[in-house]
Design a protein around this motif. Structure first.
Motif, PDB file in Angstrom:
ATOM      1  N   ARG A 122       0.767  -1.405  -0.276  1.00 60.48           N
ATOM      2  CA  ARG A 122       0.107  -0.018  -0.037  1.00 60.48           C
ATOM      3  C   ARG A 122       0.885   1.186   0.338  1.00 60.48           C
ATOM      4  O   ARG A 122       0.450   2.551  -0.778  1.00 60.48           O
ATOM      5  CB  ARG A 122      -0.949   0.279   1.265  1.00 60.48           C
ATOM      6  CG  ARG A 122      -1.967   1.394   1.623  1.00 60.48           C
ATOM      7  CD  ARG A 122      -2.081   0.997   2.366  1.00 60.48           C
ATOM      8  NE  ARG A 122      -3.383   0.341   2.461  1.00 60.48           N
ATOM      9  CZ  ARG A 122      -4.386  -0.391   2.256  1.00 60.48           C
ATOM     10  NH1 ARG A 122      -5.051   0.458   1.796  1.00 60.48           N
ATOM     11  NH2 ARG A 122      -4.661  -1.641   2.244  1.00 60.48           N
ATOM     12  N   TRP A 123       2.115   1.361   0.789  1.00 62.18           N
ATOM     13  CA  TRP A 123       2.413   2.573   0.972  1.00 62.18           C
ATOM     14  C   TRP A 123       3.889   2.474  -0.193  1.00 62.18           C
ATOM     15  O   TRP A 123       4.205   3.690  -0.417  1.00 62.18           O
ATOM     16  CB  TRP A 123       3.332   2.662   2.021  1.00 62.18           C
ATOM     17  CG  TRP A 123       2.319   2.884   3.261  1.00 62.18           C
ATOM     18  CD1 TRP A 123       1.974   2.004   4.353  1.00 62.18           C
ATOM     19  CD2 TRP A 123       1.881   3.962   3.145  1.00 62.18           C
ATOM     20  NE1 TRP A 123       1.157   3.145   4.370  1.00 62.18           N
ATOM     21  CE2 TRP A 123       0.535   4.369   4.726  1.00 62.18           C
ATOM     22  CE3 TRP A 123       2.195   5.239   3.005  1.00 62.18           C
ATOM     23  CZ2 TRP A 123       0.234   5.269   5.194  1.00 62.18           C
ATOM     24  CZ3 TRP A 123       1.362   6.476   3.473  1.00 62.18           C
ATOM     25  CH2 TRP A 123       0.122   6.728   4.391  1.00 62.18           C
ATOM     26  N   VAL A 180       1.847   4.668  -2.427  1.00 59.68           N
ATOM     27  CA  VAL A 180       1.960   5.979  -2.491  1.00 59.68           C
ATOM     28  C   VAL A 180       2.668   6.075  -2.803  1.00 59.68           C
ATOM     29  O   VAL A 180       2.346   7.492  -3.284  1.00 59.68           O
ATOM     30  CB  VAL A 180       1.360   5.769  -1.182  1.00 59.68           C
ATOM     31  CG1 VAL A 180       1.366   7.493  -0.295  1.00 59.68           C
ATOM     32  CG2 VAL A 180       0.468   5.118  -0.248  1.00 59.68           C
ATOM     33  N   MET A 211       4.168  12.549  -2.851  1.00 65.01           N
ATOM     34  CA  MET A 211       3.169  12.380  -2.215  1.00 65.01           C
ATOM     35  C   MET A 211       2.375  13.782  -1.941  1.00 65.01           C
ATOM     36  O   MET A 211       1.279  14.732  -2.321  1.00 65.01           O
ATOM     37  CB  MET A 211       2.943  12.252  -0.259  1.00 65.01           C
ATOM     38  CG  MET A 211       3.522  10.589  -0.549  1.00 65.01           C
ATOM     39  SD  MET A 211       3.650   9.831   1.423  1.00 65.01           S
ATOM     40  CE  MET A 211       4.789  10.554   1.983  1.00 65.01           C
ATOM     41  N   ASP A 236       1.032  15.136  -5.235  1.00 69.00           N
ATOM     42  CA  ASP A 236      -0.397  14.251  -4.928  1.00 69.00           C
ATOM     43  C   ASP A 236      -1.457  15.193  -4.118  1.00 69.00           C
ATOM     44  O   ASP A 236      -2.373  15.076  -5.142  1.00 69.00           O
ATOM     45  CB  ASP A 236      -0.669  12.580  -4.632  1.00 69.00           C
ATOM     46  CG  ASP A 236       0.573  11.555  -5.808  1.00 69.00           C
ATOM     47  OD1 ASP A 236      -0.046  11.881  -6.585  1.00 69.00           O
ATOM     48  OD2 ASP A 236       0.475  10.704  -5.369  1.00 69.00           O
ATOM     49  N   TYR A 237      -1.481  15.107  -3.114  1.00 61.87           N
ATOM     50  CA  TYR A 237      -1.761  16.123  -2.547  1.00 61.87           C
ATOM     51  C   TYR A 237      -2.289  17.899  -2.206  1.00 61.87           C
ATOM     52  O   TYR A 237      -3.671  17.718  -2.697  1.00 61.87           O
ATOM     53  CB  TYR A 237      -0.631  16.083  -0.560  1.00 61.87           C
ATOM     54  CG  TYR A 237      -1.853  16.736   0.389  1.00 61.87           C
ATOM     55  CD1 TYR A 237      -2.713  16.451   1.458  1.00 61.87           C
ATOM     56  CD2 TYR A 237      -2.073  18.509   0.711  1.00 61.87           C
ATOM     57  CE1 TYR A 237      -3.244  16.895   1.942  1.00 61.87           C
ATOM     58  CE2 TYR A 237      -2.506  18.938   1.330  1.00 61.87           C
ATOM     59  CZ  TYR A 237      -3.496  18.401   2.520  1.00 61.87           C
ATOM     60  OH  TYR A 237      -4.171  18.960   3.346  1.00 61.87           O
ATOM     61  N   HIS A 261      -3.759   6.433  -8.110  1.00 62.13           N
ATOM     62  CA  HIS A 261      -3.744   7.600  -6.644  1.00 62.13           C
ATOM     63  C   HIS A 261      -4.196   6.779  -5.548  1.00 62.13           C
ATOM     64  O   HIS A 261      -4.783   6.641  -5.267  1.00 62.13           O
ATOM     65  CB  HIS A 261      -4.720   8.554  -7.409  1.00 62.13           C
ATOM     66  CG  HIS A 261      -4.207   9.754  -6.366  1.00 62.13           C
ATOM     67  ND1 HIS A 261      -5.259  10.751  -5.452  1.00 62.13           N
ATOM     68  CD2 HIS A 261      -3.825  11.129  -7.530  1.00 62.13           C
ATOM     69  CE1 HIS A 261      -4.699  11.505  -4.720  1.00 62.13           C
ATOM     70  NE2 HIS A 261      -4.234  11.966  -6.256  1.00 62.13           N
ATOM     71  N   PRO A 262      -2.728   8.203  -4.063  1.00 62.20           N
ATOM     72  CA  PRO A 262      -2.960   7.602  -2.746  1.00 62.20           C
ATOM     73  C   PRO A 262      -4.852   7.242  -2.611  1.00 62.20           C
ATOM     74  O   PRO A 262      -5.118   6.807  -1.346  1.00 62.20           O
ATOM     75  CB  PRO A 262      -2.295   8.588  -2.057  1.00 62.20           C
ATOM     76  CG  PRO A 262      -1.026   8.329  -3.360  1.00 62.20           C
ATOM     77  CD  PRO A 262      -1.664   8.890  -4.748  1.00 62.20           C
ATOM     78  N   LEU A 319      -6.690   3.907  -0.940  1.00 65.18           N
ATOM     79  CA  LEU A 319      -5.646   3.969  -0.538  1.00 65.18           C
ATOM     80  C   LEU A 319      -5.115   4.046   0.450  1.00 65.18           C
ATOM     81  O   LEU A 319      -4.776   3.293   1.859  1.00 65.18           O
ATOM     82  CB  LEU A 319      -3.608   3.659  -1.156  1.00 65.18           C
ATOM     83  CG  LEU A 319      -3.513   3.020  -2.697  1.00 65.18           C
ATOM     84  CD1 LEU A 319      -2.961   3.309  -3.520  1.00 65.18           C
ATOM     85  CD2 LEU A 319      -3.834   1.240  -2.217  1.00 65.18           C
ATOM     86  N   VAL A 320      -5.160   5.239   1.010  1.00 69.77           N
ATOM     87  CA  VAL A 320      -5.517   5.936   2.499  1.00 69.77           C
ATOM     88  C   VAL A 320      -6.480   7.138   2.194  1.00 69.77           C
ATOM     89  O   VAL A 320      -6.437   7.713   0.648  1.00 69.77           O
ATOM     90  CB  VAL A 320      -3.909   6.857   2.342  1.00 69.77           C
ATOM     91  CG1 VAL A 320      -2.660   5.539   2.721  1.00 69.77           C
ATOM     92  CG2 VAL A 320      -3.260   7.979   1.751  1.00 69.77           C
ATOM     93  N   LEU A 373      -2.656  10.849   4.200  1.00 68.68           N
ATOM     94  CA  LEU A 373      -1.218  11.313   3.503  1.00 68.68           C
ATOM     95  C   LEU A 373      -0.486  12.488   4.117  1.00 68.68           C
ATOM     96  O   LEU A 373       0.363  12.251   3.934  1.00 68.68           O
ATOM     97  CB  LEU A 373      -1.587  11.483   1.898  1.00 68.68           C
ATOM     98  CG  LEU A 373      -0.602  12.161   0.826  1.00 68.68           C
ATOM     99  CD1 LEU A 373      -0.365  11.042   0.255  1.00 68.68           C
ATOM    100  CD2 LEU A 373      -1.573  12.558  -0.439  1.00 68.68           C
TER     101      LEU A 373
END
Length: 331
Positions: A25-26, A29, A76, A79-80, A100-101, A106-107, A112
């Motif tokens: 998962r990470w 991410v 990250m 993406d944020y 996409h995270p 995923l989170v 994030l």
């Protein structure tokens, strides 16, 4: 689980029939699939340090880990902020070629953001430790990299939106990463190191330009003026092809100027791959992906990235052979 991790590292994705584990998962991410570029930059800095006989392993390892953490934080952060500004949607390219995270589940946004803060805090501790060892230039390298990383997508600068993102990547993965690793490892920074950082910086820049070519139409519609948007697709493809050729010209220049030893010419073994990539860049993108292609709708960036890894590995091999079996220059 290691098969999951290897698949993610190779393709930026995990097959739907594979079970999702916490590490996978990470890895998704932070987009670990693009970490080889950072590993190569760090390794170049380390091998250059060996050439001057002042290699210290602990500072080198701290610098390399710090760079990987910084790359993870950078991905990250991108993406944020792209999610916060409304750019990243299920229809945008970012959510199509890899999970996409947040959009993929995923989170959460909060997770994030907390991950960004934790990774940057760890990086800050490493920077402080190296600063205590080497002095204020470490902070200069770290803050310059952080500035470009954050304001690549964050307001008010948003470098990506004004055609400066590609230059930022060139500076980070070349002079800042390679020069910073060399300085952290040796405590010195002669001028020739800056020159030695330029060939690989060109290669990393081609990866981002290739990605921006693939996203050109969507970026133009969003008002994002990346370099390919400003130049147009045909000119951007020609520019990227030229930068790949410029990598070899820079290598030849380093050897001709006797900054690097003759073994660096080993990179010329990558010319057959270069020819294949140049032919691809001379043609429009296909209408559909080849069977089993993992990161569609990306296309040109994949060719740039595979060329980057091949040429970067040969560059490292040349540096290593210059150390092990040096060939004297003719007088």
């Amino acid at each position: 689980m290691w098969r999951n991790w290897l698949e993610i590292y190779r393709t930026c994705n995990l097959s739907a029939d594979r079970p999702m584990d916490p590490v996978s998962r990470w890895l998704l991410v932070v987009r670990c699939c693009v970490f080889p570029m950072t590993l190569i930059s760090a390794a170049i800095g380390g091998l250059l340090a060996v050439t001057v006989g002042r290699f210290e392993p602990i500072p080198f390892l701290l610098a390399a880990v710090g760079l990987l953490l910084a790359h993870a934080a950078n991905n990250m952060i991108n993406d944020y902020f792209d999610l916060e500004t409304g750019l990243d949607t299920p229809e945008y390219v970012r959510a199509q070629y890899a999970p996409h995270p947040v959009l993929s589940g995923l989170v959460t946004r909060g997770q994030l953001l907390r991950a960004i803060l934790v990774v940057n805090a760890l990086d800050a501790l490493i920077a402080l430790a190296l600063t205590a060892l080497r002095g204020w230039p470490i902070l200069a390298f770290a803050l310059a990299g952080l500035f470009i990383s954050v304001f690549y997508v964050a307001p008010p600068l948003r470098l990506k939106r004004i055609g400066l993102g590609e230059l930022g990547v060139f500076l980070v993965w070349g002079p800042l990463m390679i020069g910073g690793t060399f300085y952290a490892t040796t405590g010195m920074l002669p001028g020739w190191v800056w020159a030695a950082s330029l060939p690989y910086a060109l290669l990393v820049a081609t990866v981002l330009i290739g990605k921006h070519i693939d996203k050109l139409e969507q970026d133009r519609a969003q008002g994002i003026r990346t370099l390919p948007v400003l130049l147009g697709e045909r000119a951007a493809r020609a520019l990227n092809a030229g930068l790949m050729v410029a990598f070899y010209l820079a290598v030849l220049g380093l050897v001709a100027a006797r900054i690097m030893g003759p073994w660096l010419l080993l990179t010329l073994l990558g010319v057959p791959r270069l020819i294949t990539v140049l032919r691809t860049y001379a043609r429009p993108r296909p209408a559909a992906p080849p069977p089993g292609y993992p990161v569609w709708p990306l296309w040109y960036v994949s060719w740039a990235f595979t060329f980057n890894r091949r040429a970067g590995a040969l560059f490292l091999a040349g540096l290593l052979l210059n150390l092990i079996v040096p060939i004297p220059f003719p007088r």
